[in-house]
Design an enzyme around this catalytic site. Structure first.
Site, PDB file in Angstrom:
ATOM      1  N   CYS B  85       6.906  39.027  28.700  1.00  0.00           N
ATOM      2  CA  CYS B  85       5.967  37.644  28.293  1.00  0.00           C
ATOM      3  C   CYS B  85       6.818  36.606  27.870  1.00  0.00           C
ATOM      4  O   CYS B  85       7.406  35.942  28.689  1.00  0.00           O
ATOM      5  CB  CYS B  85       5.055  38.239  27.262  1.00  0.00           C
ATOM      6  N   HIS B 201       2.566  43.326  29.112  1.00  0.00           N
ATOM      7  CA  HIS B 201       3.029  44.068  28.020  1.00  0.00           C
ATOM      8  C   HIS B 201       2.946  45.613  27.851  1.00  0.00           C
ATOM      9  O   HIS B 201       1.944  46.074  27.662  1.00  0.00           O
ATOM     10  CB  HIS B 201       2.253  43.750  26.321  1.00  0.00           C
ATOM     11  N   GLU B 203       4.317  47.863  26.281  1.00  0.00           N
ATOM     12  CA  GLU B 203       4.421  48.268  24.599  1.00  0.00           C
ATOM     13  C   GLU B 203       3.275  48.403  24.162  1.00  0.00           C
ATOM     14  O   GLU B 203       2.967  48.965  23.195  1.00  0.00           O
ATOM     15  CB  GLU B 203       5.585  47.241  23.939  1.00  0.00           C
TER      16      GLU B 203
END
Lengths: 730, 227
Positions: B85, B201, B203
């Protein structure tokens, strides 16, 4: 400038208030002093019209660590973890400048929470706009959503739930209420009460500019044609600085340097310094020449009234200045020792080596005026007698589609897609459910939160409306499997100087008190926003309740989407078919009169506890409360979310299907039960003596009811999902 | 495998990345932007967020920060550098990756699950990955990847396109493109494929209670390829 009565009135003070100031001071205040009085005595800061009634709130409970009166409320969620939370309005600025108004609303409430030592873990918002047809609505909505997102996304706190409604009463006064939850160790909570003499007073954060001067006074008055001129009173936010301030404050809070801390919100340096001194029963001396200023030649008057954002005032332990400065330097933030605590019990301001103001603190705080404003009771409207023959021309499936696409029912994905709702990696229930849920990082616990308001019910009968929202909040938390713990409220009303509006306030508050007492759902924080009125037209009374609940094992969280074909679907709680004030009555019969549905607190509690018991025993797999739009609306949402249909049974003893399916009776839930759990569920329902209807079975890809309804889910979805997007694109 | 996550002022996915890396067994350290050097690492991660408030241009100020020289040196020596990002935006600003990230086509921030197609498996990130389509999550306002025709040709010729937005079944078209990125590009490599920048993302997708679990596959795969 000579201070006269006219100058005082220009500052938003009343004639009598000005005479009282002169009498208390035994002299005429100078301009800076007048400004300080006007900032502290306005409605926004002094709660002068509401205080008398707010005192009666139910604010205590086993899990309450801190009730109203601090920057935010605090509740105990076990294992030394505590949740700090509060909701606050930013209505007036958001109407004048929607992006900055909403953004700084979010920034302000987050500061209230991290001021107490808590890391923000979730944001919510309740936003209300004028009629979709009104020319300003679309732009206001776009600006507010962008502002909320712009600020919250940048800080990196997920926005997990919200509420958006449209009503023509907000045409000239939109409402923007922002709520934040933070997580703190319960032994490391910071308060705003100063203590000890001669302690350094520290200014940290952004520099002070001329923005937001008179913001709090602006928020304490009604609007007229000249609101555009009020733009300079709106603060400008910088979420980047706030993020730095958050990290720096939490870093400093890790040790024992801070005695008291208070964010500079409404009325900036004035209210923060006065409040800290007042709570500590101390005096405070500030040298305004030391305040970091963004603009040149700012006067004491401007410095004291500025509402520049992202600033904090800290009373520090002596000798910790260097240590603290190092942290703020690391985060590139301003840090200045601007004064000290004293035993004078006065606020004393020095500028250019001259004393520019001296006011006893108690005149600003305890001696601020309190009004017992006259108010008028609202009579319970007569129940309507609907001509049920008229219903017959309405097809159930058409009614359902119309209701699903109603502006207040339709899906708000267009809005929450613009909010980062997954950052921090613990969001386990996203916006669009009954409540948002985030895990308590690194534990098995999760916290659920929802925001609710029912302006139509409150307008029709404030006492019932007040009770109803507390119950609705309670239900929303239970629907996700959370035990409701406490609430925060944002009380948005019209002009308190009008008996009708004041009456709405008083009775809504009474309703909130009654319900929160009965449900043991105490109020731990909140704020009041009066004067939501433009050119004599006030908003409908809109108290907003932010509820917080706990799920002790997050694996037990419930969602509303139907899970498995063949599972049984029950409606828990009795349906009498109350159509007055319902979406059905408004949307299909164009009928706006009648009383709101009755609230039975015994049923709310008993049925709520029943559902919670069922979920704790893992006997149900989905749950949704029945509210606006009634059973059929609730069931449709469960179908759409689960991408599964339902076959509704032919219901025994049904007197009128419209009343049954669209009535908005309270204290009801819809639950989905796996067949294997059925016996146990029935036993528990009987044990609690709870009424239930066997509504149907999860089945296929459409909603079916006899020959009346056969609607594929895609059709429901079309009706429900796209209204807002289409509206915004048009 | 040792990793380092760089924290810039305004980063806000640094903790999430730390949690994810540690969950899968990386020995992770956090590195402050004002530090001169990076501890010995096998992977450097530039996390998401709003470094330096996204002022000037997203990623632009971070690309001139004190620590960034060490990141560039590490990348040029063949070390793995992952930008997610805002990290991707920073990598394009440093010149380690080609192209730029513009504002989303519909001018709104988008937070949503997306599917991405893994376009190249001849690299240390995706080699032997069992799936071709991953469900990941995006949250950005400036994720609309753009580059010149020449640059695009180079990316294509060298198989530097890492992941593209697609439908659940892998089809790449306009409907599966959330932000208007050229050729649906969600992530790219540098020429040597040791530097990867992507908007999604991983994560945020590391257990079944979150939006999904495909992020786990991504991290595990990096570890597997390191062994």
């Amino acid at each position: 400038m000579e201070v006269t009565e006219a100058v005082a009135i220009d500052h938003g003070l009343k004639k009598e208030e000005f005479s009282k100031i002169c009498e208390l001071l035994k002299r005429t205040p100078n301009l800076t002093e007048l400004a300080i009085f006007s900032a502290m005595w306005n409605e926004h800061c002094s709660y002068k019209s509401s205080r008398k009634h707010l005192k009666k709130m139910h604010t205590k409970g086993k899990q309450v660590i801190q009730g109203p009166g601090e920057n935010a409320g605090v509740i105990d969620i076990g294992d030394d973890d505590a949740i700090v939370f509060k909701i606050e309005s930013h209505n007036h600025p958001s109407f004048i400048e929607p992006y900055q108004g909403a953004a700084t609303g979010v920034g302000g409430i987050m500061r209230d929470v991290f001021t107490m030592g808590a890391r923000p873990i979730a944001n919510l918002n309740s936003i209300h706009f004028g009629s979709p047809q009104h020319k300003k609505t679309r732009n206001l909505l776009r600006g507010v959503v962008k502002g909320i997102g712009g600020y919250g996304n940048c800080i990196g706190v997920p926005t997990i739930a919200g509420q958006t409604t449209f009503d023509e009463s907000y045409n000239g006064n939109i409402l923007v209420n922002a709520m934040t939850l933070g997580l703190v160790n319960k032994n490391k909570i910071f308060y705003s009460k100063a203590a000890g003499l001669d302690k350094p007073v520290i200014y940290v954060g952004s520099k002070t500019g001329r923005d937001g001067i008179h913001g709090a006074s602006m928020a304490s008055a009604t609007f007229d044609d000249k609101i555009e001129e009020k733009k300079p009173t709106v603060q400008v936010g910088d979420p980047f600085t706030e993020k730095l301030l958050l990290e720096a404050c939490l870093e400093l809070m890790a040790d024992n340097s801070i005695i008291a801390i208070q964010d500079m919100g409404a009325a900036g340096l004035t209210s923060s310094s006065v409040e800290m001194a007042s709570k500590g029963n101390l005096g405070i001396e500030l040298n305004l020449s030391e305040v970091p200023c963004r603009e040149e030649k700012m006067t004491p008057y401007e410095i004291m009234l500025s509402e520049s954002q992202e600033r904090m005032l800290i009373v520090l332990e002596k000798g910790k200045e260097e240590h603290a400065k190092k942290i703020f330097d690391k985060w590139n933030l301003d840090f200045a020792v601007i004064g000290k605590t004293t035993n004078s019990k006065k606020i004393e301001l020095v500028f250019d080596n001259k004393k520019v103001a001296e006011i006893p603190i108690d005149l600003l705080a305890e001696n601020a005026p309190i009004y017992d404003r006259p108010w008028k009771k609202t009579k319970l409207p007569q129940k309507l007698k609907f001509d049920k023959d008229e219903f017959k021309s309405l097809k159930l499936s058409d009614c359902l589609k119309k209701i699903l696409s109603n502006s207040n029912i339709s899906d708000k994905k267009w809005i929450w897609d613009q909010y980062d709702h997954t950052v921090m990696g613990d969001t386990i229930q996203k916006p669009g459910g009954d409540a948002g849920v985030v895990r308590v990082h690194g534990t098995n616990k999760a916290v659920a939160a929802s925001v609710d308001s029912s302006a139509l019910y409150c307008f029709s009968h404030p006492l019932t409306g007040g009770k109803q929202i507390v119950c609705e909040s309670y239900r929303n938390l239970i629907s996700v499997g959370a035990k409701p713990i406490a609430i925060t409220n944002c009380l948005n009303f019209g002009n308190p100087e009008k008996e009708k509006n004041m009456g709405e306030f008083v009775e809504c508050v009474e309703g909130i008190i009654e319900a929160s007492k009965y449900l043991d759902f105490p109020v731990v924080s909140g704020n009041v926003s009066f004067y939501n009125e433009t050119k004599d037209k006030g908003i409908k009374p809109t108290p907003t309740i932010g509820g917080v609940g706990l799920i002790s094992d997050y694996q037990q969280m419930l969602t509303m989407d139907f899970k498995t074909e063949g599972n049984l679907v029950y409606v828990i709680g009795k349906t009498d078919g109350h159509l007055d004030q319902s979406i059905f009555a408004r949307e299909l019969l164009n009928e706006k009169k009648g009383p709101p549905p009755t609230v039975n607190l015994f049923n709310e509690k008993n049925i709520g506890e029943t559902v919670l018991d069922l979920s704790r025993k893992n006997l149900i797999v989905s749950c949704h409360d029945v509210s606006l739009g009634g059973i059929l609306t609730a069931v449709s949402k469960m179908c759409i979310k689960g991408k599964k249909g339902i076959k509704i049974n032919t219901l025994k003893g049904l007197t009128n299907k419209y009343e049954y399916f669209f009535g908005e009776d309270q204290a009801r839930y819809i639950i989905e039960i796996p067949k294997a759990s059925l016996m146990k569920v029935n036993d528990i329902l009987n044990k609690y003596s709870v009424h239930f209807d066997e509504l149907g079975t999860v089945n296929g890809q459409s909603i079916e009811y006899k020959d009346d309804i056969n609607l594929p889910i895609e059709e429901l979805e079309d009706a429900h999902k796209y209204w807002l997007k289409k509206y915004m694109d048009s | 495998m040792r990793s380092s996550v760089i924290i810039f002022p305004g980063s806000n996915c640094d903790r999430d990345m730390d949690v994810a890396l540690k969950k899968f067994g990386f020995k992770n350290q956090m590195v402050w932007h004002n530090d001169q050097s990076i501890p010995k690492s096998d992977l450097i991660v530039l996390p998401g967020g709003f470094s330096y408030g996204d002022y000037l241009r997203c990623g632009s100020i971070a690309s001139k920060s004190k620590i960034i020289k060490s990141v560039i040196d590490f990348a040029n020596s063949g070390g793995l550098v992952l930008g997610i990002c805002n990290g991707f935006q920073i990598l394009t600003e440093t010149g380690l990756l080609n192209g730029i990230l513009q504002q989303n086509k519909f001018l709104n921030f988008i937070c949503s699950n997306v599917y991405v197609k893994v376009k190249d498996k001849q690299n240390k990130y995706f080699k032997d990955l069992k799936k071709d389509v991953l469900e990941l999550h995006i949250a950005h306002n400036e994720g609309n990847y753009f580059c010149s025709e020449d640059e695009l040709k180079l990316l294509e010729d060298n198989n530097q396109i890492a992941v593209t937005y697609c439908g659940k079944d892998g089809t790449e078209n306009e409907t599966s493109n959330p932000n208007g990125a050229i050729k649906n590009i969600a992530g790219i490599f540098n020429k040597n494929k040791n530097v990867l920048g992507m908007m999604p993302h991983p994560e945020r997708m590391i257990d079944k209670y979150l939006s999904g679990e495909d992020g786990s596959l991504f991290f595990k795969n990096i570890l597997d390829n390191f062994k």
